[in-house]
Design an enzyme around this catalytic site. Structure first.
Site, PDB file in Angstrom:
ATOM      1  N   ASP A   8       9.063   3.723  47.143  1.00 26.87           N
ATOM      2  CA  ASP A   8       9.632   3.687  48.483  1.00 26.87           C
ATOM      3  C   ASP A   8       9.620   2.203  48.882  1.00 26.87           C
ATOM      4  OD1 ASP A   8       9.935   3.584  51.276  1.00 26.87           O
ATOM      5  OD2 ASP A   8       8.969   5.534  51.537  1.00 26.87           O
ATOM      6  N   ASN A  22      24.256  -0.087  57.886  1.00 22.73           N
ATOM      7  CA  ASN A  22      25.674   0.080  58.228  1.00 22.73           C
ATOM      8  C   ASN A  22      26.058  -1.060  59.172  1.00 22.73           C
ATOM      9  OD1 ASN A  22      25.159   0.909  60.996  1.00 22.73           O
ATOM     10  ND2 ASN A  22      24.462   2.838  60.107  1.00 22.73           N
ATOM     11  N   VAL A  31      17.828   4.892  53.197  1.00 20.86           N
ATOM     12  CA  VAL A  31      16.852   3.807  53.148  1.00 20.86           C
ATOM     13  C   VAL A  31      16.782   3.077  54.499  1.00 20.86           C
ATOM     14  CG1 VAL A  31      18.412   2.046  52.165  1.00 20.86           C
ATOM     15  CG2 VAL A  31      15.975   1.955  51.671  1.00 20.86           C
ATOM     16  N   ASP A  32      17.897   2.992  55.191  1.00 18.94           N
ATOM     17  CA  ASP A  32      17.959   2.361  56.512  1.00 18.94           C
ATOM     18  C   ASP A  32      17.032   3.097  57.491  1.00 18.94           C
ATOM     19  OD1 ASP A  32      18.855   0.715  58.547  1.00 18.94           O
ATOM     20  OD2 ASP A  32      20.833   1.635  58.714  1.00 18.94           O
ATOM     21  N   SER A 115      24.657   1.172  48.514  1.00 15.42           N
ATOM     22  CA  SER A 115      25.914   1.955  48.528  1.00 15.42           C
ATOM     23  C   SER A 115      25.903   3.221  47.667  1.00 15.42           C
ATOM     24  CB  SER A 115      27.135   1.115  48.108  1.00 15.42           C
ATOM     25  OG  SER A 115      27.560   0.294  49.173  1.00 15.42           O
ATOM     26  N   THR A 116      24.801   3.488  46.953  1.00 13.63           N
ATOM     27  CA  THR A 116      24.845   4.637  46.030  1.00 13.63           C
ATOM     28  C   THR A 116      24.368   5.942  46.657  1.00 13.63           C
ATOM     29  OG1 THR A 116      22.615   4.308  45.155  1.00 13.63           O
ATOM     30  CG2 THR A 116      24.421   3.105  44.070  1.00 13.63           C
ATOM     31  N   VAL A 118      24.720   7.685  50.679  1.00 19.04           N
ATOM     32  CA  VAL A 118      25.779   8.232  51.537  1.00 19.04           C
ATOM     33  C   VAL A 118      27.130   7.560  51.263  1.00 19.04           C
ATOM     34  CG1 VAL A 118      26.510   8.422  53.952  1.00 19.04           C
ATOM     35  CG2 VAL A 118      24.148   8.864  53.335  1.00 19.04           C
TER      36      VAL A 118
HETATM   37  P1  ADP Z   1      24.189   3.709  51.425  1.00 20.97           P
HETATM   38  O1  ADP Z   1      24.694   4.142  52.774  1.00 20.97           O
HETATM   39  O2  ADP Z   1      24.326   2.205  51.208  1.00 20.97           O
HETATM   40  O3  ADP Z   1      24.745   4.512  50.311  1.00 20.97           O
HETATM   41  P2  ADP Z   1      21.625   5.140  51.333  1.00 20.97           P
HETATM   42  O4  ADP Z   1      20.406   4.801  52.113  1.00 20.97           O
HETATM   43  O5  ADP Z   1      22.294   6.434  51.611  1.00 20.97           O
HETATM   44  O6  ADP Z   1      22.605   3.884  51.515  1.00 20.97           O
HETATM   45  O7  ADP Z   1      21.277   5.094  49.784  1.00 20.97           O
HETATM   46  C1  ADP Z   1      21.064   3.909  49.057  1.00 20.97           C
HETATM   47  C2  ADP Z   1      19.997   4.149  48.004  1.00 20.97           C
HETATM   48  O8  ADP Z   1      18.705   4.074  48.607  1.00 20.97           O
HETATM   49  C3  ADP Z   1      20.057   5.521  47.331  1.00 20.97           C
HETATM   50  O9  ADP Z   1      19.892   5.337  45.928  1.00 20.97           O
HETATM   51  C4  ADP Z   1      18.847   6.253  47.910  1.00 20.97           C
HETATM   52  O10 ADP Z   1      18.300   7.190  46.987  1.00 20.97           O
HETATM   53  C5  ADP Z   1      17.889   5.108  48.110  1.00 20.97           C
HETATM   54  N1  ADP Z   1      16.775   5.303  49.050  1.00 20.97           N
HETATM   55  C6  ADP Z   1      16.684   6.170  50.092  1.00 20.97           C
HETATM   56  N2  ADP Z   1      15.500   6.010  50.717  1.00 20.97           N
HETATM   57  C7  ADP Z   1      14.830   5.016  50.053  1.00 20.97           C
HETATM   58  C8  ADP Z   1      13.548   4.380  50.210  1.00 20.97           C
HETATM   59  N3  ADP Z   1      12.711   4.746  51.177  1.00 20.97           N
HETATM   60  N4  ADP Z   1      13.210   3.404  49.325  1.00 20.97           N
HETATM   61  C9  ADP Z   1      14.048   3.024  48.345  1.00 20.97           C
HETATM   62  N5  ADP Z   1      15.272   3.569  48.156  1.00 20.97           N
HETATM   63  C10 ADP Z   1      15.654   4.549  48.999  1.00 20.97           C
END
Ligand code: ADP
Length: 167
Positions: A8, A22, A31-32, A115-116, A118
């Protein structure tokens, strides 16, 4: 050194973590959302002052309650089939974060797979871009972490490392 880890990103004790934000920079899911939840409400206040961020660019804040020292907020492309400049934008995200990290004195930096989630960028193609750009900067950092959130992402990054001759 390039290090592929499963973690994480909010737990990492590095100089800089990258947020896949975003364009509003006012928080979101994935992750945001995790970064805002862990950093605390002061992060949102700091982000409000930044006036958003365009795709392929980066803006910095402090990391507040996180163990990292700074957060580099970058806005990746939404996948639209590959003909809408997605590759150029994603390349720019990695480059600008790595450049800003250097300018701010970071020696360790961690990236999520921008970006991978949502935004739907195909994972292998995104990992190729990430690792191609990161490899050009690896000697200017002590460690650059590719912070994967699943075992399957770790596997993809390791395969791409091999195919690019980086492992
Ligand atoms: P985006 O909108 O850029 O696609 P996301 O947050 O939906 O961003 O996903 C980007 C990547 O971050 C995905 O591979 C997701 O599995 C990963 N992710 C989500 N939460 C965490 C976290 N707490 N730490 C690291 N990676 C994460």
């Amino acid at each position: 050194m390039i290090e592929i880890i499963k973690a994480d990103i909010t737990d990492l004790h590095v100089d800089a973590i990258v947020n896949a934000a975003n364009s509003s920079l006012l928080g979101g899911g994935g992750v945001d959302g995790a970064i805002h939840a862990a950093a605390g409400p002061a992060l949102l206040e700091a982000c409000r002052l930044l006036g958003g961020c365009s795709e392929g660019n980066v803006k910095m804040t402090a990391a507040f309650n996180l163990p990292a020292k700074m957060i580099l907020h970058t806005v990746g492309p939404r996948w639209q089939g590959g003909q809408a400049g997605e590759k150029k934008i994603l390349t720019s995200c990695y480059e600008k974060c790595l450049q800003m990290g250097l300018a701010e004195g970071a020696t360790t930096i961690a990236f999520p797979a921008i970006s991978t989630g949502v935004y739907g960028y195909p994972k292998r193609q995104a990992a190729e871009i990430a690792l191609q750009v990161i490899s050009r900067y690896q000697h200017r950092y002590k460690s650059i972490f590719c912070c994967c959130y699943s075992d399957s992402d770790v596997w993809i990054y390791k395969k791409v490392m091999e195919s690019l001759g980086l492992s």
